[in-house]
Design an enzyme around this catalytic site. Structure first.
Site, short mmCIF file in Angstrom:
data_model
loop_
_atom_site.label_atom_id
_atom_site.label_comp_id
_atom_site.label_asym_id
_atom_site.label_seq_id
_atom_site.Cartn_x
_atom_site.Cartn_y
_atom_site.Cartn_z
N CYS A 1 9.91 3.02 5.75
CA CYS A 1 8.89 3.71 6.53
C CYS A 1 8.49 2.82 7.70
O CYS A 1 8.60 1.59 7.62
CB CYS A 1 7.67 4.01 5.64
SG CYS A 1 6.20 4.61 6.50
N ASP A 2 8.01 3.44 8.76
CA ASP A 2 7.57 2.71 9.94
C ASP A 2 6.45 1.72 9.62
O ASP A 2 6.32 0.68 10.26
CB ASP A 2 7.10 3.71 11.00
CG ASP A 2 6.74 3.05 12.31
OD1 ASP A 2 7.50 2.17 12.76
OD2 ASP A 2 5.70 3.41 12.90
N CYS B 1 -5.11 15.93 0.24
CA CYS B 1 -4.63 14.68 0.86
C CYS B 1 -3.59 13.95 0.03
O CYS B 1 -2.87 13.11 0.56
CB CYS B 1 -5.80 13.75 1.13
SG CYS B 1 -6.51 12.98 -0.33
N CYS C 1 3.81 13.47 6.42
CA CYS C 1 4.09 12.68 5.21
C CYS C 1 2.82 12.12 4.59
O CYS C 1 2.70 12.05 3.36
CB CYS C 1 5.08 11.57 5.53
SG CYS C 1 4.53 10.39 6.78
N CYS D 1 -9.74 14.40 -8.79
CA CYS D 1 -10.51 14.82 -7.61
C CYS D 1 -10.23 16.28 -7.27
O CYS D 1 -9.08 16.73 -7.27
CB CYS D 1 -10.14 13.93 -6.42
SG CYS D 1 -10.98 14.39 -4.89
#
Length: 407
Positions: free
Chosen positions: A298-299, A349, A277, A343
């Site tokens: 999310c964690d 990423c 993710c 970028c």
């Protein structure tokens, strides 16, 4: 976002809801742990997932999947603080509600509580075990200590050897922190040569604290200010660390030692799903269910504003595919600053994890990833080798060790 992207975000991948059967409870006191403080979210005396909540979760989780395979992920705190009878009950419920689907289980543990009986159980039910270990004894014990402040390294290695004794598949899950980041090759060779680990995942430690009102607390991505903790790494350190290990791996270990970040980078390089993710264009497919049934986006976003609801009140389908979680997942891409969009390595990423995007660009635009310079240095360094492996794959060949890719 295009309509096809929206459909992909909602229905194109399995959803994962990481279960916390003991909440934040743990038998270790790791200095950099971001989850121990989550115990403060709840006032209950018992923070163990009840049988009713377990059954509801298993049924709802299987029902929510759009794929024929279902992966349960048991996490903590330390999930082995629950008895084997809890997980035996979970297996029974999975069989009851599977409805023809294949069900697998993964558990992440610090391995200190493993014994022969645990390993017999894990082996019988084919659990994949993720073991938290940070490198050599000196690296590991710098932050991963017992509640008495003592070393945990020996017990972790003992647990790993037990897993191997019973033929249980395991992978290493290491953090990269202010100690081991300065010793990349020693770190990598320990896993490869001493532990003979074939699957290695490492995660950079980046945490900030707020000291407002004299009370320290961890901060999340959308808050500004704060101080980066002493155990966190810098972007420059992260870049050097990745480049050093990549040079070793790409010359010698492609296809024999699997490093998650390198495999993910190659996937993004060839235009395949990254599988992680943090390096995907969108997130939102991986949530958390706490011991009481509360579900969070999310964690790393277990904060009140990211609570989606409770499985006793709302279905996982409604929460995971609802507007709030869809917005959370899409924001990973839509909130990228202009610098990231321009970028050359944005595809590699996608801005990494939103939890690390607390810097401003040179133009004053918010949302720049704290580790940006490190990732850019790594992608620039690895680009020639990635191109070589991409061509190998395009020709139907497996990616190979690249002996002379450096100038």
């Amino acid at each position: 976002m295009s309509r096809s992207e929206d459909i992909e975000l909602r229905y194109g991948a399995p959803i994962y809801v990481m279960a916390k059967p003991v909440g934040a409870a743990c038998n270790l006191r790791c200095g950099y742990c971001y989850y121990l403080e989550k115990s403060g979210l709840y006032n209950e005396t018992s923070r163990l997932m009840s049988d009713d909540t377990l059954e509801l979760f298993v049924r709802e989780y299987i029902r929510a999947q759009t794929t024929p395979e279902v992966l349960f992920i048991w996490h903590g705190g330390e999930p082995l603080l629950r008895s084997r009878s809890f997980y035996e009950r979970a297996i029974e419920l999975q069989k009851r509600y599977a409805d023809g689907r294949r069900v697998d289980n993964c558990i992440q543990t610090n391995a200190t509580l493993l014994d022969d009986e645990w390993c017999k159980f894990l082996g019988k039910h084919r659990f994949l075990v993720g073991v938290s270990i940070d490198g050599t004894r000196e690296m590991h014990d710098a932050w991963r200590k017992t509640s008495n402040g003592e070393s945990s390294f020996r017990d972790v290695v003992r647990g790993i050897r037990l897993l191997e004794k019973y033929g249980i598949e395991w992978n290493a899950m290491a953090t990269v922190n202010a100690i081991n980041v300065e010793h990349p090759l020693e770190f990598y060779r320990f896993f490869r040569d001493e532990l003979e680990c074939r699957y290695l995942q490492f995660t950079p430690v980046v945490e900030r604290i707020s000291k407002e009102g004299g009370v320290e607390r961890l901060m999340h991505a959308e808050e500004l200010g704060g101080e980066v903790t002493p155990y966190s790494i810098t972007a420059e350190q992260w870049g050097r660390f990745l480049c050093a290990i990549f040079d070793e791996w790409v010359r010698n270990d492609v296809g024999t030692t699997f490093v998650q970040l390198f495999d993910t980078t190659l996937a993004n390089w060839v235009g395949a799903p990254s599988g992680v993710c943090t390096m995907s264009k969108y997130c939102g497919h991986s949530a958390v269910v706490e011991h009481n049934g509360d579900v969070y986006s999310c964690d790393h976003f277990v904060f009140s504003e990211y609570r989606l609801g409770n499985i006793k009140e709302s279905s996982l389908i409604d929460m995971m595919y609802g507007a709030k979680q869809r917005e959370f997942g899409a924001k990973k891409h839509t909130s990228l600053p202009s610098k990231c969009r321009r970028c050359r390595y944005e595809f590699a990423c996608h801005g990494e994890c939103p939890r690390n995007r607390f810097l401003a660009t040179e133009d004053g635009e918010s949302g720049l990833n704290y580790l940006c310079e490190g990732y850019y240095a790594f992608f620039d360094h690895a680009s020639e080798a990635m191109e070589y492996m991409r061509r190998q794959l395009a020709e139907g060949l497996p990616p190979a060790n690249v002996m002379k890719w450096l100038k």
